[in-house]
Design a protein around this motif. Structure first.
Motif, PDB file in Angstrom:
ATOM      1  N   GLU A 132       0.842  -1.207   0.000  1.00 18.23           N
ATOM      2  CA  GLU A 132       0.000   0.000   0.000  1.00 18.23           C
ATOM      3  C   GLU A 132       0.878   1.258   0.000  1.00 18.23           C
ATOM      4  N   VAL A 133       1.918   1.246   0.823  1.00 15.61           N
ATOM      5  CA  VAL A 133       2.822   2.412   0.892  1.00 15.61           C
ATOM      6  C   VAL A 133       3.598   2.563  -0.422  1.00 15.61           C
ATOM      7  N   LEU A 134       4.173   1.474  -0.903  1.00 13.34           N
ATOM      8  CA  LEU A 134       4.987   1.562  -2.132  1.00 13.34           C
ATOM      9  C   LEU A 134       4.141   1.938  -3.347  1.00 13.34           C
ATOM     10  N   ASN A 135       2.900   1.435  -3.371  1.00 15.25           N
ATOM     11  CA  ASN A 135       2.031   1.745  -4.514  1.00 15.25           C
ATOM     12  C   ASN A 135       1.604   3.211  -4.544  1.00 15.25           C
ATOM     13  N   THR A 136       1.755   3.884  -3.420  1.00 16.04           N
ATOM     14  CA  THR A 136       1.331   5.290  -3.365  1.00 16.04           C
ATOM     15  C   THR A 136       2.505   6.212  -3.043  1.00 16.04           C
ATOM     16  N   THR A 137       3.722   5.759  -3.373  1.00 13.73           N
ATOM     17  CA  THR A 137       4.918   6.590  -3.165  1.00 13.73           C
ATOM     18  C   THR A 137       5.453   7.058  -4.522  1.00 13.73           C
ATOM     19  N   ASP A 138       5.626   8.372  -4.651  1.00  9.05           N
ATOM     20  CA  ASP A 138       6.237   8.916  -5.876  1.00  9.05           C
ATOM     21  C   ASP A 138       7.752   8.967  -5.745  1.00  9.05           C
ATOM     22  N   VAL A 139       8.209   9.318  -4.538  1.00  9.04           N
ATOM     23  CA  VAL A 139       9.658   9.405  -4.298  1.00  9.04           C
ATOM     24  C   VAL A 139       9.968   8.806  -2.925  1.00  9.04           C
ATOM     25  N   LEU A 140      10.946   7.895  -2.913  1.00  5.51           N
ATOM     26  CA  LEU A 140      11.372   7.248  -1.668  1.00  5.51           C
ATOM     27  C   LEU A 140      12.776   7.740  -1.301  1.00  5.51           C
ATOM     28  N   LEU A 141      12.949   8.182  -0.052  1.00  7.60           N
ATOM     29  CA  LEU A 141      14.279   8.560   0.451  1.00  7.60           C
ATOM     30  C   LEU A 141      14.792   7.416   1.301  1.00  7.60           C
ATOM     31  N   TRP A 142      16.101   7.156   1.234  1.00  5.18           N
ATOM     32  CA  TRP A 142      16.653   5.977   1.926  1.00  5.18           C
ATOM     33  C   TRP A 142      17.901   6.355   2.725  1.00  5.18           C
ATOM     34  N   TRP A 143      17.809   6.206   4.066  1.00  6.01           N
ATOM     35  CA  TRP A 143      18.978   6.398   4.932  1.00  6.01           C
ATOM     36  C   TRP A 143      19.207   5.109   5.724  1.00  6.01           C
ATOM     37  N   GLY A 144      20.351   4.495   5.549  1.00  5.69           N
ATOM     38  CA  GLY A 144      20.709   3.307   6.323  1.00  5.69           C
ATOM     39  C   GLY A 144      22.194   3.320   6.598  1.00  5.69           C
ATOM     40  N   HIS A 145      22.635   2.561   7.611  1.00  5.09           N
ATOM     41  CA  HIS A 145      24.062   2.514   7.918  1.00  5.09           C
ATOM     42  C   HIS A 145      24.489   1.185   8.538  1.00  5.09           C
ATOM     43  N   CYS A 146      24.049   0.950   9.798  1.00  2.00           N
ATOM     44  CA  CYS A 146      24.583  -0.204  10.529  1.00  2.00           C
ATOM     45  C   CYS A 146      23.770  -1.482  10.317  1.00  2.00           C
ATOM     46  N   ALA A 147      22.633  -1.385   9.674  1.00  2.61           N
ATOM     47  CA  ALA A 147      21.756  -2.558   9.575  1.00  2.61           C
ATOM     48  C   ALA A 147      21.320  -2.843   8.136  1.00  2.61           C
ATOM     49  N   HIS A 148      22.200  -2.528   7.186  1.00  4.19           N
ATOM     50  CA  HIS A 148      21.842  -2.810   5.777  1.00  4.19           C
ATOM     51  C   HIS A 148      21.449  -4.287   5.599  1.00  4.19           C
ATOM     52  N   GLY A 149      22.184  -5.160   6.322  1.00  7.51           N
ATOM     53  CA  GLY A 149      21.970  -6.603   6.169  1.00  7.51           C
ATOM     54  C   GLY A 149      20.623  -7.067   6.690  1.00  7.51           C
ATOM     55  N   GLU A 150      19.990  -6.250   7.553  1.00  6.60           N
ATOM     56  CA  GLU A 150      18.692  -6.646   8.117  1.00  6.60           C
ATOM     57  C   GLU A 150      17.521  -6.312   7.199  1.00  6.60           C
ATOM     58  N   VAL A 151      17.780  -5.569   6.159  1.00  7.86           N
ATOM     59  CA  VAL A 151      16.697  -5.236   5.219  1.00  7.86           C
ATOM     60  C   VAL A 151      16.380  -6.483   4.386  1.00  7.86           C
ATOM     61  N   LYS A 152      15.125  -6.892   4.446  1.00  8.11           N
ATOM     62  CA  LYS A 152      14.739  -8.150   3.789  1.00  8.11           C
ATOM     63  C   LYS A 152      14.861  -8.050   2.266  1.00  8.11           C
ATOM     64  N   ASP A 153      15.397  -9.130   1.683  1.00 10.51           N
ATOM     65  CA  ASP A 153      15.608  -9.136   0.234  1.00 10.51           C
ATOM     66  C   ASP A 153      14.314  -8.925  -0.540  1.00 10.51           C
ATOM     67  N   GLU A 154      13.204  -9.479  -0.014  1.00 13.78           N
ATOM     68  CA  GLU A 154      11.943  -9.342  -0.783  1.00 13.78           C
ATOM     69  C   GLU A 154      11.464  -7.897  -0.810  1.00 13.78           C
ATOM     70  N   ILE A 155      11.797  -7.125   0.246  1.00 13.44           N
ATOM     71  CA  ILE A 155      11.418  -5.697   0.245  1.00 13.44           C
ATOM     72  C   ILE A 155      12.309  -4.946  -0.752  1.00 13.44           C
ATOM     73  N   VAL A 156      13.597  -5.304  -0.764  1.00 17.63           N
ATOM     74  CA  VAL A 156      14.523  -4.680  -1.720  1.00 17.63           C
ATOM     75  C   VAL A 156      14.053  -4.942  -3.157  1.00 17.63           C
ATOM     76  N   GLU A 157      13.622  -6.185  -3.407  1.00 15.43           N
ATOM     77  CA  GLU A 157      13.107  -6.542  -4.750  1.00 15.43           C
ATOM     78  C   GLU A 157      11.922  -5.653  -5.132  1.00 15.43           C
ATOM     79  N   LYS A 158      11.011  -5.479  -4.169  1.00 20.44           N
ATOM     80  CA  LYS A 158       9.822  -4.658  -4.453  1.00 20.44           C
ATOM     81  C   LYS A 158      10.200  -3.205  -4.718  1.00 20.44           C
ATOM     82  N   VAL A 159      11.101  -2.671  -3.894  1.00 20.23           N
ATOM     83  CA  VAL A 159      11.528  -1.277  -4.080  1.00 20.23           C
ATOM     84  C   VAL A 159      12.204  -1.131  -5.448  1.00 20.23           C
ATOM     85  N   HIS A 160      13.051  -2.099  -5.783  1.00 22.14           N
ATOM     86  CA  HIS A 160      13.754  -2.054  -7.066  1.00 22.14           C
ATOM     87  C   HIS A 160      12.766  -2.050  -8.224  1.00 22.14           C
ATOM     88  N   ARG A 161      11.753  -2.938  -8.130  1.00 20.33           N
ATOM     89  CA  ARG A 161      10.756  -2.993  -9.211  1.00 20.33           C
ATOM     90  C   ARG A 161      10.012  -1.673  -9.336  1.00 20.33           C
TER      91      ARG A 161
END
Ligand code: ZN
Length: 256
Positions: A60-89
């Motif tokens: 619901e959030v991704l389908n209604t987002t025009d621009v996504l800002l991304w700040w990460g540092h110490c927990a890049h590895g904790e971001v789930k691959d399936e969410i990364v796939e969706k954001v990439h698509r």
């Protein structure tokens, strides 16, 4: 009334809970400081953080987002691959993406660039001068020839990224290094801006020029054109003269 741009500011939101210096600078988190700093009547700003279900990035959030800002540092590895796939698509389908500071090592930025995204760094509160290489670009409006951040973390070359589609800022640091601090990429229908400033122990997201650039970049990265990428078999527009020639065909049954 013109349509507002839907902006989602994603933050790992860990340093602000565990480090007293960061907590003092950003009591509500860097995402809220950025949101407050870029707030304007043409932007509809929401927030999402790592520890929320689905990292706050539901369909619901991704389908209604025009621009996504991304700040990460110490927990890049904790971001789930399936969410990364969706954001990439979503980026390929036309969602804008702003990758901030240490987001250079995020899964999504590595996937977008296809490179390692490594760099040199040093945390000595030195001065940074960012040179505006593209004064006609929408991201650099009202910025001037350069601006300075008095105390910052150093990022130095070589920054392992593909050659940007446009290089917007180059930084010089007091210690002598240079860095490609503002880089524009296009992937699919999506526009991506990597912007270097933003180390968590300095008040970077209280800097008016930094916030101005982020706001400019949000407006530049948004697009009303969004579409899925499909790979359709296509009927000819003209009558084909090769029709009676007996060449073999491949892939028709599979529809590819
Ligand atoms: Zn940093």
């Amino acid at each position: 009334m013109t349509k507002k741009i839907n902006v989602t500011i994603w933050n790992e939101f860990r340093h602000e809970k565990s480090n007293e210096a960061v907590k003092k600078l950003y009591p509500d988190g860097m995402h809220k400081a950025i949101g407050k700093g870029i707030a304007a009547s043409d932007l509809n700003i929401r927030y999402a953080t790592l520890d929320e279900p689905e990292h706050g990035l539901t369909d619901e959030v991704l389908n209604t987002t025009d621009v996504l800002l991304w700040w990460g540092h110490c927990a890049h590895g904790e971001v789930k691959d399936e969410i990364v796939e969706k954001v990439h698509r979503k980026v390929l389908e036309g969602m804008g993406l702003l990758v901030l500071h240490s987001g250079h090592f995020s899964k999504i930025f590595k996937k977008i660039t296809g490179t390692n995204c490594s760099l040199k760094w040093r945390e000595e509160a030195e001065k940074e001068r960012l040179w505006n290489l593209e004064p006609s670009h929408p991201i650099t409006q009202d910025i001037g020839d350069y601006f300075e951040i008095p105390n910052t973390e150093m990022y130095g070359e070589r920054f392992d990224i593909p050659t940007p589609d446009k290089l917007i800022f180059v930084s010089w640091f007091e210690g002598g290094e240079v860095f490609r601090s503002g880089c524009v990429f296009e992937r699919g229908y999506g526009k991506i801006f990597y912007f270097r400033p933003g180390h968590e122990t300095y008040p970077i997201y209280h800097n008016e020029t930094v916030l101005k650039i982020i706001g400019n970049a949000v407006r530049w990265a948004h697009s009303d054109y969004k579409a899925e990428h499909i790979c359709p078999q296509s009927k000819p527009i003209e009558t084909l003269t090769s029709k009676d020639i007996d060449f073999g065909k491949a892939g028709i049954e599979q529809g590819v």
